[in-house]
Design a protein around this motif. Structure first.
Motif, PDB file in Angstrom:
ATOM      1  N   SER A  81       0.808  -1.216   0.000  1.00  0.00           N
ATOM      2  CA  SER A  81       0.000   0.000   0.000  1.00  0.00           C
ATOM      3  C   SER A  81       0.840   1.265   0.000  1.00  0.00           C
ATOM      4  O   SER A  81       0.435   2.288   0.566  1.00  0.00           O
ATOM      5  CB  SER A  81      -0.947   0.024   1.213  1.00  0.00           C
ATOM      6  OG  SER A  81      -1.694  -1.155   1.305  1.00  0.00           O
ATOM      7  N   PRO A  83       1.859   4.697  -0.849  1.00  0.00           N
ATOM      8  CA  PRO A  83       0.909   5.688  -1.363  1.00  0.00           C
ATOM      9  C   PRO A  83       1.074   6.027  -2.838  1.00  0.00           C
ATOM     10  O   PRO A  83       0.087   6.118  -3.576  1.00  0.00           O
ATOM     11  CB  PRO A  83       1.168   6.897  -0.471  1.00  0.00           C
ATOM     12  CG  PRO A  83       1.680   6.324   0.805  1.00  0.00           C
ATOM     13  CD  PRO A  83       2.482   5.125   0.408  1.00  0.00           C
ATOM     14  N   GLN A  84       2.317   6.241  -3.281  1.00  0.00           N
ATOM     15  CA  GLN A  84       2.510   6.607  -4.688  1.00  0.00           C
ATOM     16  C   GLN A  84       2.092   5.472  -5.613  1.00  0.00           C
ATOM     17  O   GLN A  84       1.569   5.715  -6.706  1.00  0.00           O
ATOM     18  CB  GLN A  84       3.973   6.987  -4.936  1.00  0.00           C
ATOM     19  CG  GLN A  84       4.363   8.348  -4.375  1.00  0.00           C
ATOM     20  CD  GLN A  84       5.817   8.673  -4.656  1.00  0.00           C
ATOM     21  OE1 GLN A  84       6.714   8.207  -3.968  1.00  0.00           O
ATOM     22  NE2 GLN A  84       6.055   9.476  -5.679  1.00  0.00           N
ATOM     23  N   VAL A  86      -0.257   3.107  -4.960  1.00  0.00           N
ATOM     24  CA  VAL A  86      -1.723   3.037  -4.938  1.00  0.00           C
ATOM     25  C   VAL A  86      -2.330   4.099  -5.841  1.00  0.00           C
ATOM     26  O   VAL A  86      -3.219   3.830  -6.651  1.00  0.00           O
ATOM     27  CB  VAL A  86      -2.238   3.186  -3.491  1.00  0.00           C
ATOM     28  CG1 VAL A  86      -3.758   3.333  -3.470  1.00  0.00           C
ATOM     29  CG2 VAL A  86      -1.805   1.998  -2.644  1.00  0.00           C
ATOM     30  N   THR A  87      -1.832   5.323  -5.725  1.00  0.00           N
ATOM     31  CA  THR A  87      -2.373   6.433  -6.533  1.00  0.00           C
ATOM     32  C   THR A  87      -2.135   6.202  -8.017  1.00  0.00           C
ATOM     33  O   THR A  87      -3.037   6.397  -8.849  1.00  0.00           O
ATOM     34  CB  THR A  87      -1.719   7.754  -6.093  1.00  0.00           C
ATOM     35  OG1 THR A  87      -2.020   7.991  -4.715  1.00  0.00           O
ATOM     36  CG2 THR A  87      -2.232   8.917  -6.923  1.00  0.00           C
ATOM     37  N   ALA A  88      -0.919   5.770  -8.353  1.00  0.00           N
ATOM     38  CA  ALA A  88      -0.582   5.573  -9.776  1.00  0.00           C
ATOM     39  C   ALA A  88      -1.401   4.452 -10.393  1.00  0.00           C
ATOM     40  O   ALA A  88      -1.890   4.574 -11.531  1.00  0.00           O
ATOM     41  CB  ALA A  88       0.913   5.270  -9.906  1.00  0.00           C
ATOM     42  N   ALA A  90      -4.362   3.297  -9.377  1.00  0.00           N
ATOM     43  CA  ALA A  90      -5.770   3.702  -9.462  1.00  0.00           C
ATOM     44  C   ALA A  90      -6.006   4.609 -10.664  1.00  0.00           C
ATOM     45  O   ALA A  90      -6.997   4.451 -11.399  1.00  0.00           O
ATOM     46  CB  ALA A  90      -6.194   4.393  -8.171  1.00  0.00           C
ATOM     47  N   ALA A  91      -5.088   5.547 -10.885  1.00  0.00           N
ATOM     48  CA  ALA A  91      -5.242   6.461 -12.021  1.00  0.00           C
ATOM     49  C   ALA A  91      -5.152   5.715 -13.346  1.00  0.00           C
ATOM     50  O   ALA A  91      -5.933   5.961 -14.276  1.00  0.00           O
ATOM     51  CB  ALA A  91      -4.189   7.558 -11.945  1.00  0.00           C
TER      52      ALA A  91
END
Length: 449
Positions: A81, A83-84, A86-88, A90-91
């Motif tokens: 998990s 953060p970078q 997860v964000t990448a 998801a995008a």
């Protein structure tokens, strides 16, 4: 050492918490379902079923929070998990999940290739091709080497592990559980002796390399040899660190004899050893370098990166695969590389390794069953032996691992003789959990004299 900030799922406490026996009742129920639904050939080291993970912990369906000294076998190097990542991911998932790069390509694949060409050792012109798994990448490295050299033979080493496909099973040294009953294996694969300082009388690197080269020249012949494939630090074989100079001498011989030197960095790559790649410790520049595991934060991705003239040898269409370089995995890989840099994880791996080696060596001074503490960075192992001997003690290794599991500490075993405890904590592991995990191990050794 300052406390290292851990990340994970929102609000995930960074603590060891054992609220049921391990495995707990819900995990045992799921294990029964596994037995009825999943082929029995898929084994499980510790049958606790995970619902959340991050920082340095794994949380199971029964509410237990376990300290993670395994990282999914060196996969979640930047942490679960992150953060970078997860964000990448998801995008990218919101944009598109797949087109097949061989049909309609996308820039994520190119960006990963550019990053690997830049980050891997050597300033020469490079090319990269992406795959799904370490075994697939190793197999393709051999294909590329054969295409370039127009030779067929391949050399691997004692204690090697390179995968579970037909060719990589042949490259792998250990019979059980990896090879037994699965033959016939791929031909034209040969084996040479490794530098194993704990077990070869302290042979220096140059002499150990000469021993290996003598075997290769007598049993194979450089005129027949396409590639030499080696893990700079062996993984499944026991986290064996060759003597200084061993790897460099092999590289020199390969270059003098038109043999492609392939570094299998599937387990050692991406900051794990306290350098970006394990060969960096040796000052070695491989012709081809194979990466996977820690490359994409848990998503399936692997790569072969190497000298442009070698990589471009196969004909167009000769390399690839439907899922190779999947866009989600590429997005994750780019985020992993950003995380390693932004969070200083190469230095973090060194700090983790220093703490682990110091603590384990302190235990060793009181307990002669710890034959050797070895490794680099956050890739550390203890080889367990009968007291004051070098005789492998696989039973003790199983006992210590089982006791750790029962107390909420995930550890792995390895080694040709099954007598090595290996530790691969995520680099997001906070200091207090690292220390607590080592406390647990120390207590277990004291309780099992």
């Amino acid at each position: 050492m300052p406390e290292h900030a851990a990340h994970g799922g929102p609000g995930l406490p960074q603590e060891r918490r054992v609220v049921t026996e391990i495995p707990g009742p819900r995990s045992r129920d799921l294990q029964e379902r596994k037995g009825a639904a999943v082929a029995r050939g898929v084994g499980t080291t510790l049958p606790v079923y995970i619902v959340a993970a991050g920082g340095g912990v794994l949380v199971d369906v029964d509410g237990n929070s376990l300290i993670d000294f395994g990282s999914g076998i060196a996969v979640t190097t930047v942490g679960n998990s992150a953060p970078q990542v997860v964000t990448a991911v998801a995008a990218q998932a919101a944009a598109f999940t797949h087109t097949c790069f061989m049909v309609t390509p996308y820039d994520g694949y190119i960006r990963v290739a550019e990053a690997l060409n830049r980050l891997t050792p050597g300033s020469h012109d490079k090319r990269t091709v992406l795959f799904n798994s370490g075994a697939e990448a190793v197999e393709n490295a051999v294909k590329i080497a054969r295409s370039h050299t127009r030779k067929q033979a391949v050399v691997a080493f004692d204690h090697a592990y390179h995968g579970r496909t037909n060719l990589t099973m042949a490259l792998t040294a250990k019979n059980m559980p990896y090879k037994s009953g699965f033959g016939p294996l791929a031909p034209e694969v040969y084996r040479a002796p490794l530098s194993y300082p704990f077990r070869d009388g302290g042979l220096d690197g140059a002499t150990a390399a000469r021993r290996a080269i003598d075997v290769i020249e007598k049993q194979v012949g450089s005129e027949n040899l396409a590639a030499l494939v080696i893990e700079p630090i062996q993984g499944e074989g026991g986290f064996i660190v060759p003597a200084s100079g061993f790897v460099q001498a092999l590289v020199d011989w390969c270059h003098a004899n038109d043999v492609v030197f392939v570094a299998d960095e599937v387990q050692t790559g991406f900051a794990r050893t306290g350098e970006m790649f394990a060969v960096d410790h040796e000052g070695v520049v491989p012709d081809l370098i194979v990466t996977a595991k820690g490359i994409a934060g848990g998503l399936p991705l692997a790569a072969v990166t190497g000298r442009a003239d070698i990589m471009d040898a196969p004909h167009a269409g000769g390399l690839g695969g439907t899922y190779g370089g999947n866009p989600l995995a590429c997005a994750a890989a780019l985020a992993v590389l950003e995380t390693i840099e932004a969070e200083g994880l190469v230095d973090r791996a060194r700090a983790i390794g220093k703490t682990m080696v110091e603590r384990l060596t302190a235990i060793q001074t009181k307990d002669s069953r710890l034959g050797e503490v070895r490794g680099r960075g956050a890739m550390v192992a203890v080889e367990l032996v009968r007291p004051s001997t070098t005789e492998p003690d696989a039973e003790l290794t199983r006992t210590i691992a089982a006791a750790a599991h029962s107390r909420g500490l995930v550890v792995l075993t390895c080694g040709t003789h099954g007598n090595v405890l290996r530790f691969l904590p995520p680099l997001s592991m906070p200091d207090h959990l690292l220390s607590e995990g080592l406390d647990v191990l120390e207590q277990i050794f004291e309780e099992h004299p």
